[in-house]
Design a protein around this motif. Structure first.
Motif, PDB file in Angstrom:
ATOM      1  N   LYS A 155       3.796  11.223 -13.583  1.00  0.00           N
ATOM      2  CA  LYS A 155       2.710  11.631 -12.119  1.00  0.00           C
ATOM      3  C   LYS A 155       1.581  10.676 -12.118  1.00  0.00           C
ATOM      4  O   LYS A 155       1.240  10.088 -11.252  1.00  0.00           O
ATOM      5  N   ARG A 156       0.893  10.521 -13.419  1.00  0.00           N
ATOM      6  CA  ARG A 156      -0.338   9.720 -13.259  1.00  0.00           C
ATOM      7  C   ARG A 156      -0.490   8.451 -13.967  1.00  0.00           C
ATOM      8  O   ARG A 156       0.092   8.321 -15.254  1.00  0.00           O
ATOM      9  N   ILE A 157      -0.810   7.500 -13.363  1.00  0.00           N
ATOM     10  CA  ILE A 157      -0.905   5.854 -13.813  1.00  0.00           C
ATOM     11  C   ILE A 157      -2.147   5.187 -13.537  1.00  0.00           C
ATOM     12  O   ILE A 157      -2.799   5.353 -12.644  1.00  0.00           O
ATOM     13  N   LEU A 158      -2.470   4.992 -14.856  1.00  0.00           N
ATOM     14  CA  LEU A 158      -3.761   3.981 -14.738  1.00  0.00           C
ATOM     15  C   LEU A 158      -3.210   2.474 -14.852  1.00  0.00           C
ATOM     16  O   LEU A 158      -2.455   2.170 -15.573  1.00  0.00           O
ATOM     17  N   TYR A 159      -3.625   1.761 -14.124  1.00  0.00           N
ATOM     18  CA  TYR A 159      -3.516   0.348 -14.079  1.00  0.00           C
ATOM     19  C   TYR A 159      -4.713  -0.681 -14.176  1.00  0.00           C
ATOM     20  O   TYR A 159      -5.626  -0.474 -13.205  1.00  0.00           O
ATOM     21  N   ALA A 160      -4.812  -1.294 -15.197  1.00  0.00           N
ATOM     22  CA  ALA A 160      -5.887  -2.199 -15.303  1.00  0.00           C
ATOM     23  C   ALA A 160      -5.584  -3.665 -14.958  1.00  0.00           C
ATOM     24  O   ALA A 160      -4.631  -4.303 -15.379  1.00  0.00           O
ATOM     25  N   GLU A 161      -6.236  -4.268 -13.987  1.00  0.00           N
ATOM     26  CA  GLU A 161      -6.005  -5.509 -13.271  1.00  0.00           C
ATOM     27  C   GLU A 161      -7.180  -5.851 -12.558  1.00  0.00           C
ATOM     28  O   GLU A 161      -7.871  -5.141 -12.031  1.00  0.00           O
TER      29      GLU A 161
ATOM     30  N   ILE B 274      -3.729  -8.070  -5.760  1.00  0.00           N
ATOM     31  CA  ILE B 274      -2.893  -7.227  -6.686  1.00  0.00           C
ATOM     32  C   ILE B 274      -3.086  -5.828  -6.944  1.00  0.00           C
ATOM     33  O   ILE B 274      -2.252  -5.015  -6.795  1.00  0.00           O
ATOM     34  N   GLN B 275      -4.381  -5.419  -7.150  1.00  0.00           N
ATOM     35  CA  GLN B 275      -4.857  -4.194  -6.956  1.00  0.00           C
ATOM     36  C   GLN B 275      -4.408  -3.378  -5.859  1.00  0.00           C
ATOM     37  O   GLN B 275      -3.791  -2.280  -6.060  1.00  0.00           O
ATOM     38  N   ALA B 276      -4.810  -3.868  -4.848  1.00  0.00           N
ATOM     39  CA  ALA B 276      -4.642  -3.104  -3.477  1.00  0.00           C
ATOM     40  C   ALA B 276      -3.078  -3.114  -3.447  1.00  0.00           C
ATOM     41  O   ALA B 276      -2.706  -1.874  -2.989  1.00  0.00           O
ATOM     42  N   VAL B 277      -2.248  -3.949  -3.327  1.00  0.00           N
ATOM     43  CA  VAL B 277      -0.774  -3.955  -3.102  1.00  0.00           C
ATOM     44  C   VAL B 277      -0.122  -2.969  -4.242  1.00  0.00           C
ATOM     45  O   VAL B 277       0.502  -2.013  -3.850  1.00  0.00           O
ATOM     46  N   ALA B 278      -0.588  -3.195  -5.685  1.00  0.00           N
ATOM     47  CA  ALA B 278       0.043  -2.071  -6.653  1.00  0.00           C
ATOM     48  C   ALA B 278      -0.202  -0.635  -6.359  1.00  0.00           C
ATOM     49  O   ALA B 278       0.887   0.101  -6.410  1.00  0.00           O
ATOM     50  N   LYS B 279      -1.628  -0.390  -6.132  1.00  0.00           N
ATOM     51  CA  LYS B 279      -1.944   0.947  -5.687  1.00  0.00           C
ATOM     52  C   LYS B 279      -1.167   1.646  -4.647  1.00  0.00           C
ATOM     53  O   LYS B 279      -0.526   2.807  -5.089  1.00  0.00           O
ATOM     54  N   LEU B 280      -1.085   0.904  -3.553  1.00  0.00           N
ATOM     55  CA  LEU B 280      -0.121   1.341  -2.323  1.00  0.00           C
ATOM     56  C   LEU B 280       1.210   1.493  -2.756  1.00  0.00           C
ATOM     57  O   LEU B 280       1.779   2.681  -2.369  1.00  0.00           O
ATOM     58  N   ALA B 281       1.922   0.667  -3.496  1.00  0.00           N
ATOM     59  CA  ALA B 281       3.302   0.501  -3.608  1.00  0.00           C
ATOM     60  C   ALA B 281       3.645   1.690  -4.597  1.00  0.00           C
ATOM     61  O   ALA B 281       4.434   2.677  -4.612  1.00  0.00           O
ATOM     62  N   LEU B 282       2.669   2.093  -5.610  1.00  0.00           N
ATOM     63  CA  LEU B 282       2.910   2.944  -6.687  1.00  0.00           C
ATOM     64  C   LEU B 282       2.857   4.490  -5.822  1.00  0.00           C
ATOM     65  O   LEU B 282       3.308   5.181  -6.385  1.00  0.00           O
ATOM     66  N   GLU B 283       1.727   4.547  -5.236  1.00  0.00           N
ATOM     67  CA  GLU B 283       1.483   5.991  -4.484  1.00  0.00           C
ATOM     68  C   GLU B 283       2.711   6.023  -3.524  1.00  0.00           C
ATOM     69  O   GLU B 283       2.960   7.145  -3.464  1.00  0.00           O
ATOM     70  N   MET B 284       2.643   5.351  -2.724  1.00  0.00           N
ATOM     71  CA  MET B 284       3.405   5.490  -1.119  1.00  0.00           C
ATOM     72  C   MET B 284       4.733   5.345  -1.792  1.00  0.00           C
ATOM     73  O   MET B 284       5.581   6.093  -1.197  1.00  0.00           O
ATOM     74  N   LEU B 285       5.456   4.607  -2.592  1.00  0.00           N
ATOM     75  CA  LEU B 285       6.904   4.505  -2.847  1.00  0.00           C
ATOM     76  C   LEU B 285       7.240   5.369  -4.177  1.00  0.00           C
ATOM     77  O   LEU B 285       8.374   5.760  -4.407  1.00  0.00           O
ATOM     78  N   GLY B 286       6.228   5.429  -5.015  1.00  0.00           N
ATOM     79  CA  GLY B 286       6.493   6.200  -6.233  1.00  0.00           C
ATOM     80  C   GLY B 286       6.139   7.582  -6.235  1.00  0.00           C
ATOM     81  O   GLY B 286       6.592   8.343  -7.056  1.00  0.00           O
ATOM     82  N   GLY B 287       5.124   7.988  -5.377  1.00  0.00           N
ATOM     83  CA  GLY B 287       4.509   9.278  -5.344  1.00  0.00           C
ATOM     84  C   GLY B 287       3.710   9.672  -6.534  1.00  0.00           C
ATOM     85  O   GLY B 287       3.475  10.638  -6.882  1.00  0.00           O
ATOM     86  N   PHE B 288       3.130   8.513  -7.112  1.00  0.00           N
ATOM     87  CA  PHE B 288       2.235   8.606  -8.354  1.00  0.00           C
ATOM     88  C   PHE B 288       1.007   8.681  -7.760  1.00  0.00           C
ATOM     89  O   PHE B 288       0.444   8.257  -6.649  1.00  0.00           O
ATOM     90  N   GLN B 289      -0.161   9.347  -8.881  1.00  0.00           N
ATOM     91  CA  GLN B 289      -1.428   9.295  -8.881  1.00  0.00           C
ATOM     92  C   GLN B 289      -2.025   8.246  -9.443  1.00  0.00           C
ATOM     93  O   GLN B 289      -1.657   7.924 -10.678  1.00  0.00           O
ATOM     94  N   VAL B 290      -2.726   7.107  -8.965  1.00  0.00           N
ATOM     95  CA  VAL B 290      -3.029   5.874  -9.521  1.00  0.00           C
ATOM     96  C   VAL B 290      -4.338   5.671  -9.486  1.00  0.00           C
ATOM     97  O   VAL B 290      -5.339   5.739  -8.420  1.00  0.00           O
ATOM     98  N   LEU B 291      -4.987   5.300 -10.677  1.00  0.00           N
ATOM     99  CA  LEU B 291      -6.404   4.785 -10.999  1.00  0.00           C
ATOM    100  C   LEU B 291      -6.378   3.287 -11.474  1.00  0.00           C
ATOM    101  O   LEU B 291      -5.773   3.024 -12.130  1.00  0.00           O
ATOM    102  N   ILE B 292      -6.966   2.604 -10.513  1.00  0.00           N
ATOM    103  CA  ILE B 292      -7.201   1.110 -10.755  1.00  0.00           C
ATOM    104  C   ILE B 292      -8.445   0.998 -11.572  1.00  0.00           C
ATOM    105  O   ILE B 292      -9.468   1.434 -11.175  1.00  0.00           O
ATOM    106  N   CYS B 293      -8.323   0.187 -12.699  1.00  0.00           N
ATOM    107  CA  CYS B 293      -9.614  -0.368 -13.379  1.00  0.00           C
ATOM    108  C   CYS B 293      -9.660  -1.785 -13.406  1.00  0.00           C
ATOM    109  O   CYS B 293      -8.457  -2.685 -13.727  1.00  0.00           O
ATOM    110  N   ASN B 294     -10.869  -2.392 -13.257  1.00  0.00           N
ATOM    111  CA  ASN B 294     -10.896  -3.867 -12.967  1.00  0.00           C
ATOM    112  C   ASN B 294     -10.850  -4.566 -14.414  1.00  0.00           C
ATOM    113  O   ASN B 294     -10.613  -5.856 -14.385  1.00  0.00           O
TER     114      ASN B 294
END
Lengths: 252, 127
Positions: B4-10, B15-35
């Motif tokens: 369910k929950r994914i933390l992505y450090a990038e 890439i942050q913006a695209v990956a967050k949307l892709a994982l949320e909208m296509l995967g249904g995950f909750q995503v936290l991006i860290c810089n």
């Protein structure tokens, strides 16, 4: 959901391409800063190129990634002697990037790739590119000493698979490899390169081995050099001969 | 266990913006991006992700170092990690797997396929 995302992605791609000329302008400023030897200029320029490299492929313009990959290697190699000539070459990379953001059909991309290859050759300033594939650190050091007197750019890798991957993407003038390699031995590596139809499929190859068994003729090995006391002398001789053939005087 | 929950450090904003949307909208995950890797280490316990995605090349501490630090803390040692890298070389993949990473995703990734790839890797390891 997938349609919504496609629409959003298309929007983000359009934004990326809208902002792209501005990012190219910043790259140009970065190149000038590097020529002026401003503090942190290299790190900043490298970061910008690296960032575009990732974004280009993701936004469906893979040629941006290809140009940035070569641009990154170029500034890394030229950073300690970044003179007017290096600056001119770097600016030509920026110009190619600008074009790649505008002309994106297949024929325009082919022209850009051709110009990129010319830029690669000219930024080597007549130096040949040699790929060295050798798992032993001691042997690598020996070869590096041999080539240090030659006007070459030496790329060193340790395994057959890593060498194959590199050869599929980047042109070399000569390969020197140990016959026995981790992952993929050199005969399999050469067979794959010959079959691949990539720019290196006719590359001259020097194989070094203590194994005297003949190598199949279809591999077109230029020289099979035994690992004996004459190794260094033999390598120097073959390399000098082969590199003379690909020096600017012989290049078409 | 469901992912369910994914933390992505990038560190790359595009890439942050695209990956967050892709994982949320296509995967249904909750995503936290860290810089950065450091930010990931600071936020990992509060966010309690099921999975961590780490970019290999980041300023400060890189992806592999971040993984080692996650493994060194008993509270985060068990969280599965996938690396994302532009330089996918077989030796590198083996090295990351020997460090305990589930797998490596090549960059640039296809935004339409990212969520599915993450699910596939997760499914292979949590069947």
């Amino acid at each position: 959901m997938s349609d919504d995302f496609s629409a959003l992605l298309a929007h983000m791609q359009a934004d990326f391409l809208d902002e792209f000329p501005e990012r190219c302008n910043r790259l140009e400023e970065g190149v000038m800063a590097l020529e002026q030897q401003e503090a942190d200029a290299f790190d900043e320029l490298y970061r910008q190129i690296h960032s575009l490299k990732g974004a280009g492929g993701m936004f469906g313009v893979p040629v941006i990634t290809t140009i940035c990959h070569q641009f990154e290697s170029f500034i890394s190699e030229a950073r300690h002697g970044f003179d007017r000539k290096a600056c001119d070459s770097a600016l030509r990379y920026v110009d190619l990037l600008r074009k790649s953001g505008v002309d994106r059909d297949a024929s325009a991309v082919a022209v850009i790739e051709e110009e990129l290859e010319k830029l690669r050759t000219s930024s080597l300033s007549g130096r040949a590119s040699v790929l060295l594939v050798e798992p032993s650190a001691a042997m690598r050091q020996l070869y590096q000493q041999i080539f240090s007197a030659q006007p070459v750019r030496l790329v060193t890798l340790e395994s057959g698979l890593a060498a194959l991957e590199r050869m599929l993407h980047e042109h070399f003038d000569l390969m020197l490899a140990s016959r026995e390699l981790p992952d993929l031995n050199a005969t399999a590596l050469v067979a794959a390169v010959r079959e691949s139809g990539c720019r290196n499929s006719d590359i001259p190859v020097i194989l070094v081995s203590s194994n005297k068994a003949a190598v199949p003729a279809y591999l077109r090995i230029t020289a099979l050099v035994p690992r004996d006391t004459n190794l260094a002398a033999n390598i120097s001789r073959y390399a000098a001969e082969l590199l003379a053939r690909c020096s600017p005087y012989y290049r078409k | 266990m469901t992912l369910k929950r994914i933390l992505y450090a990038e560190d790359e904003p595009d890439i942050q913006a695209v990956a967050k949307l892709a994982l949320e909208m296509l995967g249904g995950f909750q995503v936290l991006i860290c810089n950065t890797g450091i930010e990931a280490l600071e936020k990992v316990q509060d966010f309690a992700p099921d999975l961590i995605l780490l970019d290999v090349m980041m300023p400060g501490i890189d992806g592999p170092t971040t993984l080692l630090r996650l493994r060194a803390d008993p509270a985060t040692a068990g969280i599965p990690v996938i690396f994302l890298t532009a330089k996918v070389q077989p030796s590198e993949v083996l090295q990351y797997q020997s460090m305990g990473a589930l797998d490596v995703i090549a960059k640039p990734f296809d935004p339409m396929g990212l969520a599915a790839e993450v699910k596939k890797i997760w499914g292979r390891n949590h069947a």
